[in-house]
Design a protein around this motif. Structure first.
Motif, PDB file in Angstrom:
ATOM      1  N   ASN A  32     -19.277  -8.701  -2.176  1.00 18.26           N
ATOM      2  CA  ASN A  32     -19.373  -7.138  -2.426  1.00 18.26           C
ATOM      3  C   ASN A  32     -17.878  -6.865  -2.400  1.00 18.26           C
ATOM      4  OD1 ASN A  32     -22.385  -7.093  -2.448  1.00 18.26           O
ATOM      5  ND2 ASN A  32     -22.324  -6.396  -0.203  1.00 18.26           N
ATOM      6  N   TYR A  34     -14.884  -3.846  -2.438  1.00 20.45           N
ATOM      7  CA  TYR A  34     -14.630  -2.263  -2.197  1.00 20.45           C
ATOM      8  C   TYR A  34     -13.398  -1.904  -2.576  1.00 20.45           C
ATOM      9  CZ  TYR A  34     -19.004  -3.583   0.410  1.00 20.45           C
ATOM     10  OH  TYR A  34     -20.230  -3.909   0.595  1.00 20.45           O
ATOM     11  N   TYR A  36     -10.832   1.219  -0.927  1.00 16.15           N
ATOM     12  CA  TYR A  36     -10.907   2.471  -0.087  1.00 16.15           C
ATOM     13  C   TYR A  36      -9.338   3.013  -0.242  1.00 16.15           C
ATOM     14  CZ  TYR A  36     -14.900   1.431   2.708  1.00 16.15           C
ATOM     15  OH  TYR A  36     -16.086   1.372   3.173  1.00 16.15           O
ATOM     16  N   LEU A  46     -14.153   5.787   1.007  1.00 15.22           N
ATOM     17  CA  LEU A  46     -14.610   4.804   0.071  1.00 15.22           C
ATOM     18  C   LEU A  46     -14.556   5.395  -1.402  1.00 15.22           C
ATOM     19  CD1 LEU A  46     -16.109   2.007  -0.741  1.00 15.22           C
ATOM     20  CD2 LEU A  46     -18.220   3.268  -0.274  1.00 15.22           C
ATOM     21  N   TYR A  49     -17.432   0.805  -5.170  1.00 20.36           N
ATOM     22  CA  TYR A  49     -17.869  -0.550  -4.575  1.00 20.36           C
ATOM     23  C   TYR A  49     -18.847  -1.319  -5.785  1.00 20.36           C
ATOM     24  CZ  TYR A  49     -22.425   1.257  -3.366  1.00 20.36           C
ATOM     25  OH  TYR A  49     -23.692   1.747  -3.308  1.00 20.36           O
ATOM     26  N   LEU A  90      -6.701   0.182  -0.161  1.00 22.65           N
ATOM     27  CA  LEU A  90      -7.229  -0.982   0.550  1.00 22.65           C
ATOM     28  C   LEU A  90      -8.490  -1.683  -0.245  1.00 22.65           C
ATOM     29  CD1 LEU A  90      -6.975   0.268   4.052  1.00 22.65           C
ATOM     30  CD2 LEU A  90      -5.822  -1.759   3.326  1.00 22.65           C
ATOM     31  N   ALA A  97     -25.353  -8.794   1.727  1.00 27.04           N
ATOM     32  CA  ALA A  97     -25.809  -7.671   2.930  1.00 27.04           C
ATOM     33  C   ALA A  97     -26.666  -8.220   3.924  1.00 27.04           C
ATOM     34  CB  ALA A  97     -26.140  -6.607   2.202  1.00 27.04           C
ATOM     35  N   ARG A  99     -26.965 -10.557   5.514  1.00 25.92           N
ATOM     36  CA  ARG A  99     -26.088 -11.359   6.776  1.00 25.92           C
ATOM     37  C   ARG A  99     -25.427 -10.423   7.640  1.00 25.92           C
ATOM     38  NH1 ARG A  99     -25.119 -16.487   3.128  1.00 25.92           N
ATOM     39  NH2 ARG A  99     -23.460 -15.046   2.144  1.00 25.92           N
ATOM     40  N   GLY A 100     -25.215  -9.148   6.888  1.00 27.35           N
ATOM     41  CA  GLY A 100     -24.756  -8.182   7.943  1.00 27.35           C
ATOM     42  C   GLY A 100     -23.169  -8.385   8.204  1.00 27.35           C
ATOM     43  N   TYR A 101     -22.534  -8.987   7.389  1.00 28.64           N
ATOM     44  CA  TYR A 101     -21.004  -9.129   7.756  1.00 28.64           C
ATOM     45  C   TYR A 101     -20.142  -8.012   7.493  1.00 28.64           C
ATOM     46  CZ  TYR A 101     -22.011 -14.296   7.774  1.00 28.64           C
ATOM     47  OH  TYR A 101     -22.506 -15.611   8.213  1.00 28.64           O
ATOM     48  N   GLY A 102     -19.551  -7.716   8.341  1.00 28.68           N
ATOM     49  CA  GLY A 102     -18.488  -6.640   8.062  1.00 28.68           C
ATOM     50  C   GLY A 102     -17.345  -7.122   6.960  1.00 28.68           C
ATOM     51  N   TYR A 103     -16.732  -6.045   6.620  1.00 32.44           N
ATOM     52  CA  TYR A 103     -15.666  -6.158   5.634  1.00 32.44           C
ATOM     53  C   TYR A 103     -14.635  -6.884   6.177  1.00 32.44           C
ATOM     54  CZ  TYR A 103     -17.673  -1.926   3.566  1.00 32.44           C
ATOM     55  OH  TYR A 103     -18.729  -1.037   3.041  1.00 32.44           O
ATOM     56  N   THR A 104     -13.971  -7.502   5.166  1.00 26.85           N
ATOM     57  CA  THR A 104     -12.366  -8.335   5.389  1.00 26.85           C
ATOM     58  C   THR A 104     -11.699  -7.411   4.672  1.00 26.85           C
ATOM     59  OG1 THR A 104     -13.268 -10.432   6.104  1.00 26.85           O
ATOM     60  CG2 THR A 104     -11.082 -10.221   5.222  1.00 26.85           C
ATOM     61  N   PHE A 105     -10.694  -6.690   4.946  1.00 21.99           N
ATOM     62  CA  PHE A 105      -9.711  -6.034   4.181  1.00 21.99           C
ATOM     63  C   PHE A 105      -8.500  -6.705   3.595  1.00 21.99           C
ATOM     64  CE2 PHE A 105     -11.335  -1.705   4.540  1.00 21.99           C
ATOM     65  CZ  PHE A 105     -12.084  -1.660   5.447  1.00 21.99           C
ATOM     66  N   GLY A 106      -7.844  -6.339   2.428  1.00 17.70           N
ATOM     67  CA  GLY A 106      -6.861  -7.069   2.083  1.00 17.70           C
ATOM     68  C   GLY A 106      -5.449  -6.238   2.909  1.00 17.70           C
TER      69      GLY A 106
END
Lengths: 114, 114
Positions: A32, A34, A36, A46, A49, A90, A97, A99-106
């Motif tokens: 996924n 995104y 921001y 946001l 996405y 960002l 989804a 697995r519920g992992y949070g985001y990793t940002f650039g």
């Protein structure tokens, strides 16, 4: 391991000029993605996405658009920039989804429209 | 929808003190919560997450507490260090969004004095 690349780091553009910000993710498939925006001293808004190639959801109607031409590439564009488009942009990715992992940002792009 | 707020825009502490940053959310269906740290000019970094089937989760020097009854979560940082100075965001997700998006709070700036 997964990495996310976002460029450029800073950008100064005149009002009315076009914009293209690119984000790519390595080491994962079907993320996924995104976009921001963060105004000075404020939280994260946001913008768009995408859960797959060619699938774009827009959260806030505005002067910007997004595209996902490849699985791990996400592009933020504008045909004509406004002063109000200035901000810190960002890109982020997340895994499936369920697995519920949070985001990793650039690392972000600081855009100043003059 | 979901709205996420933070109780304090700025928190000032002395080095070595424990810090507590609070966050409130509005949607009782939300069940996945994350804390991010953002240093100046950088993208947010994942600190710790917690699911609604837990009340407490600990990491290295950090603890997240979740109170689903009052829809409140907190981030506790033990023995705060100058390097902890940053803006901290809580983020919330849940089945209403298919976990595909996170709603971010406005952020609390943590200032650590030596």
């Amino acid at each position: 391991s997964q990495t996310i690349h976002q460029w450029p780091a800073t950008l100064v553009q005149p009002v009315g000029s076009p914009l293209s910000l690119e984000c790519t993710v390595e080491g994962t498939s079907n993320p996924n993605l995104y976009w921001y925006r963060q105004a000075a001293g404020r939280g994260l808004q946001l913008l768009f996405y995408s859960v797959g190639i060619g699938q774009i959801s827009s959260e806030v109607p505005q002067n910007l658009s997004a595209s996902r031409p490849q699985d791990r590439q996400f592009i933020l564009s504008s045909k004509k920039l406004l002063l109000s488009d200035s901000g810190f942009y960002l890109c982020a990715w997340s895994a499936d989804a369920l697995r519920g992992y949070g985001y990793t940002f650039g690392s972000g792009t600081r855009l100043t429209v003059v | 929808g979901e709205s996420v707020g933070l109780h304090l825009p700025t928190l000032s502490v002395q080095e070595g003190d424990n810090s507590i940053i609070n966050c409130a959310y509005s949607n009782s269906a939300s069940d996945y919560f994350i804390w991010y740290k953002q240093e100046s000019g950088k993208g947010p970094q994942f600190i710790i997450d917690i699911r609604s089937n837990m009340d407490k989760r600990q990491g290295q020097r950090v603890t997240v507490l979740l109170n689903k009854t009052v829809k409140h979560l907190s981030l506790q940082i033990a023995a705060t260090q100058p390097g902890d100075s940053a803006v901290y965001f809580c983020a919330v997700s849940g089945p209403n969004s298919g976990y595909s998006t996170l709603t971010f709070g406005k952020g609390t700036m943590l200032l650590v004095s030596p």
